[in-house]
Design a protein around this motif. Structure first.
Motif, mmCIF file in Angstrom:
data_model
loop_
_atom_site.group_PDB
_atom_site.id
_atom_site.type_symbol
_atom_site.label_atom_id
_atom_site.label_comp_id
_atom_site.label_asym_id
_atom_site.label_seq_id
_atom_site.Cartn_x
_atom_site.Cartn_y
_atom_site.Cartn_z
ATOM 1 N N GLY A 232 -5.249 -2.798 6.896
ATOM 2 C CA GLY A 232 -5.981 -3.848 6.118
ATOM 3 C C GLY A 232 -6.571 -3.129 4.701
ATOM 4 O O GLY A 232 -5.463 -2.769 4.167
ATOM 5 N N ARG A 301 -12.341 -11.022 1.617
ATOM 6 C CA ARG A 301 -11.835 -11.763 2.811
ATOM 7 C C ARG A 301 -12.811 -12.565 3.348
ATOM 8 O O ARG A 301 -13.920 -12.467 3.485
ATOM 9 N N THR B 99 -3.158 -8.734 8.927
ATOM 10 C CA THR B 99 -2.932 -7.712 7.922
ATOM 11 C C THR B 99 -1.743 -8.110 6.969
ATOM 12 O O THR B 99 -1.927 -7.938 6.007
ATOM 13 N N LYS B 101 -0.694 -11.128 6.665
ATOM 14 C CA LYS B 101 -1.314 -12.404 5.766
ATOM 15 C C LYS B 101 -1.912 -11.619 4.515
ATOM 16 O O LYS B 101 -1.557 -12.317 3.401
ATOM 17 N N MET B 102 -2.899 -10.815 4.523
ATOM 18 C CA MET B 102 -3.502 -10.396 3.735
ATOM 19 C C MET B 102 -2.341 -9.745 2.588
ATOM 20 O O MET B 102 -3.007 -9.487 1.436
ATOM 21 N N LYS B 103 -1.492 -9.212 2.775
ATOM 22 C CA LYS B 103 -0.622 -8.391 2.127
ATOM 23 C C LYS B 103 0.442 -9.178 1.551
ATOM 24 O O LYS B 103 1.375 -8.549 1.106
#
Ligand SMILES: Cc1cc2nc3c(=O)[nH]c(=O)nc-3n(C[C@H](O)[C@H](O)[C@H](O)COP(=O)(O)O)c2cc1C
Ligand code: SF4
Ligand code: FES
Lengths: 388, 169
Positions: A232, A301, B99, B101-103
């Motif tokens: 993350g 986020r 994760t 998706k976030m990257k």
């Protein structure tokens, strides 16, 4: 509760002073009872998520009288945010195999199987060679035990131990009722010890370094260390072995990016810890137990998106066998979306939390039972993000 | 015209003749054993060679393992990787979990869609590639990540897609 300071440990990947086959030899010099009682005394609990005392599991299987017993290594690692078992099998496979061999000696088993998730098939060519060599070495030191490997086919639920047996028996990966527990009736209806990859390495390390050295690490409730998969919003994404019993604040201090809003401890089926609870939340069996997944989210986020992602994961991976889980997961997705779009009042979120509580009681296996963990911790702590 | 073969329409690929399929099943059953415990390895073996489970294959497996064909289909259909619909020779799976998706997994999917002229879930007309989204692949510290068959591409960037997929043409 007092927490431990963040302390790095290197039991799993360090190979100095540990020749896996020599560790098996050392175990063979002990009696079967001594091996089992060492693991019991060490206080080791399973690293696959459920945290059952490993020594007791071995004892139950040892006490069963049967013509055939199995040792199974659970390498189905599918919890979002977990990737340490892959690395362990890639870097120190012989340590995993020696843990399996020690267990086999202790419980009286001749056959071991590694159930490897299909996504990790790239490991197979190398792993097969290492297994052959290890099996050879075992027969040289006089232990009648051999390991083979089975591949999964892309189903998270097959990580649940009884679903895994069903899958190996050529059936849909639908969890069984428990009891009977695997130590009594597992794969092929025979007494079976099933342990996580990491747990098996720790058993070998306990035999190698002795119970006291292992027990000196961690806390009363959480002996030893744990391999964490950190991902993350972190500059230090990767695999880190840490002493158990630290608090989330110290964890974030080390791994956060300076703007950490929440940490999801234990993957989609784990708990979300918001900033205001970092200090008081201990990572370990006395606080939040974890299979090692640590997902860090910073203030950019949306926790609504995070929750939605987990819910979609559960809805897709539910085996569909029992109604509370099959229908519940779908209703939760619908419900949070309705609230977000303003079609439902925000109080509806409390109804949904109640639904997850029902799922916890009425679902057949850990998948349906654990949806409540992430759902209520995210909805309670980030309620405004669910609504606006 | 580097990618000519990627776009060429050649429907002869992915067509297996019945006798070959039956022979393959026979081989796999001999290798893994004639019990129900061998069902997954046999199904996996057929998918490895033929990219999906045809009716012919499932009927042959049922016969060989003394099961009903409904039982074989029922088991196969449970597993994401045991495809019962025709698929391409190469299966691309892009992780869609949080994760990744976030990257930036979405940009990777779009790069693949643009290059292959298909949408997620579809197969190219020449049956070379199928593009699928998958749940966490176990490389979250190196997201976004994709699999092409058994090969892993961690930290994959949209501008690497053409070169990577060319290797499979
Ligand atoms: C839905 C679900 C998925 C699971 N996935 C895994 C997994 O991938 N790996 C694992 O070791 N345990 C997994 N478990 C836990 C196993 O059922 C079992 O408790 C564990 O393998 C026991 O090993 P341990 O005592 O060494 O942790 C899962 C449990 C559930 C309910
Ligand atoms: S709780 Fe969900 S995954 Fe578990 S048996 Fe029921 S439907 Fe299947
Ligand atoms: S979230 Fe993509 S590999 Fe885990």
């Amino acid at each position: 509760m007092k927490s431990k300071k963040l302390q790095r440990v290197d039991f799993i990947f360090d190979c100095a002073g540990c020749e896996p086959i020599e560790v098996v030899k050392k175990a063979l010099k002990m009696s079967r009872e001594e091996v089992v009682s060492s693991i019991i005394e060490s206080g080791l609990k399973g690293r696959g998520g459920a945290g059952f005392p490993t020594g007791m599991k071995w004892k139950f299987a040892k006490d069963e009288v049967a013509d055939t017993k199995y040792v199974i290594c659970n390498a189905d690692e599918g919890e979002p945010g977990t990737f340490k078992d892959r690395e362990i099998l890639d870097v120190v496979p012989n340590k995993v195999l020696s843990g399996m061999a020690i267990c086999a000696y202790a419980i009286g088993s001749k056959e071991g199987i590694i159930y490897l998730r299909g996504e990790y098939n790239f490991l197979l060519p190398k792993l097969n060679g290492q297994i052959d060599e290890f099996n050879n070495n075992l027969s040289k030191i006089g232990l009648d035990f051999a390991v083979s490997i089975r591949s999964g086919s892309g189903a998270y639920i097959c990580g649940e131990e009884t679903a895994l047996f069903e899958s190996m028996e050529g059936r849909r990966g639908e969890p069984r009722n428990k009891p009977p527990f695997p130590t009594k009736s597992g794969y092929n209806g025979k007494p079976t010890v099933i342990n996580n990859v990491e747990t098996l390495v720790y058993t070998a390390m306990i035999i190698n370094m002795g119970v006291e050295e292992f027990k000196a690490v961690g806390t009363m409730d959480s002996r030893g260390s744990k391999v964490f998969s950190v991902s993350g919003d972190t500059p230090k994404a990767g695999i880190h072995e840490l002493e158990l019993g630290l608090n989330v604040a110290d964890f974030v201090e080390e791994f956060g990016d300076g703007d950490t809003k929440a940490v999801q401890v234990g993957g989609a089926s784990g708990h979300c810890v918001p900033r205001k609870l970092f200090k008081e939340t201990i990572i370990g069996f006395e606080g939040i137990p974890t299979g090692g997944s640590m997902m860090i989210f910073n203030s950019t986020r949306s926790m609504f998106n995070v929750l939605n992602d987990y819910l979609e994961f559960f809805a897709e991976e539910s085996c569909g066998q029992c109604t509370p889980c099959r229908i519940g997961t779908q209703q939760l997705i619908k419900g949070v979306e309705q609230v977000k779009r303003g079609e439902m009042q925000s109080e509806y979120l409390d109804q949904l939390i109640k639904l997850t509580e029902t799922m916890k009681i009425a679902s057949k296996c850990g998948l349906g039972q654990s949806v409540a963990n992430s759902f209520s911790s995210i909805v309670t702590n980030f309620r405004e993000e669910m609504i606006y | 015209m580097k990618n000519y073969i990627c776009y060429s329409i050649n429907n002869t690929l992915n067509q297996f003749n019945m006798a070959d399929t039956e022979k393959l099943v026979e081989q796999l059953v001999t290798q893994h054993g004639k019990t129900r415990n061998s069902l997954l390895p046999v199904l996996q073996g057929v998918v490895r060679e033929e990219h999906f489970l045809s009716d012919t294959a499932m009927i042959a497996i049922a016969k060989a393992l003394n099961l009903s064909s409904a039982d074989v289909y029922g088991t196969a259909s449970f597993y994401t990787f045991l495809e019962t619909e025709p698929r391409g020779e190469n299966i691309i799976r892009v992780c869609k979990t949080i994760t990744c998706k976030m990257k930036g997994k979405q940009q990777v999917i779009e790069a693949i869609e643009n290059h292959l002229k298909i949408k997620e879930g579809e197969t190219t007309r020449n049956k070379k590639f199928t593009l699928l989204a998958a749940n966490c692949l176990g490389w979250c510290h190196k997201g976004p990540v994709m699999l092409v068959n058994d090969d892993v591409y961690p930290h994959v960037a949209p501008d690497q897609i053409v070169d990577i997929l060319d290797k499979y043409c």
